[in-house]
Write a protein that holds these residues in place. Sequence first.
Motif: not given
Length: 270
Positions: A91, A94, A69, A18, A58-59, A88, A55, A127
């Motif tokens: 992760n 992206y 994303p 991840t 991170t977006q 998703c 998570t 990401p």
Amino acid sequence: MLRFILHAFAALILTLLTQIGGVAYLIAVAAARICGLSQFPAKFVLFLFCYAAATVATQFAAPAFGRVPLSCLSSAEDRLIVRSPIYCALNRNYVTPKLRDLAEALAAHMDAQFPGTVTFALDANFPFVNGFPLLPHLSHADGKKLDFAYYYKDAGDAFLNGATRSPIGYFAFEEPGPGDELPCAGRHDWLTTRWNFDALQPLFPAYRIEEQRTAAAVAWLTTEGVARFGLQKIFIEPHLKNALGITDAHVRFQGCRAARHDDHLHIQIE
């Protein structure tokens, strides 16, 4: 010492799966110790909370690293959909803003040419950090690669909108027929991700690739995708490329050490 090794191993595995899971795990371990939690269910819930928070964060952080994303929160009106929430959750959704725009433009084109058609995105990239491997892929490491599911029809040639043979879009292969081009015939590479998953094939429904939509998607990618978004390569198995009548030089064979591409379409941009 054993406990330390187990924690390090768990963090490593979660990082490989991840990218951010290892950090979330170590934070959860530290928080559990501070809070005096000793029962596994409580620790597990704490980890899930830390991972969910990471998570979400991170977006917001990923754009600073040049990636955005692809959303898993789709509505009935959306035509570009990530095939499974697992992408998703791990992760793996992206891409660079330009690649996101290409994916959305492709879905809009397919909807315009074939009204109501849904285009499925599969694995993209993590990401952060160029060069970080998105296993088992060999090249999804810079935000510029994205896989799409093929379009499918049933045994009666009726288009199956919003359906794929595999629940996640991978591993349900279109087997070559007699006389088809077989670039890897006779090879027995031990270091390869070209797995056939023969035991899985009978478990998938008897859908087939819908040639009209799949060929139209490739045609758009090799024209508009190249001109507007800098599309560089598309990977398709040679027997499918020939069956679809594709001759464009951007469509290539990925090599015998990479995964099969008769279950999905791989694209990459400059």
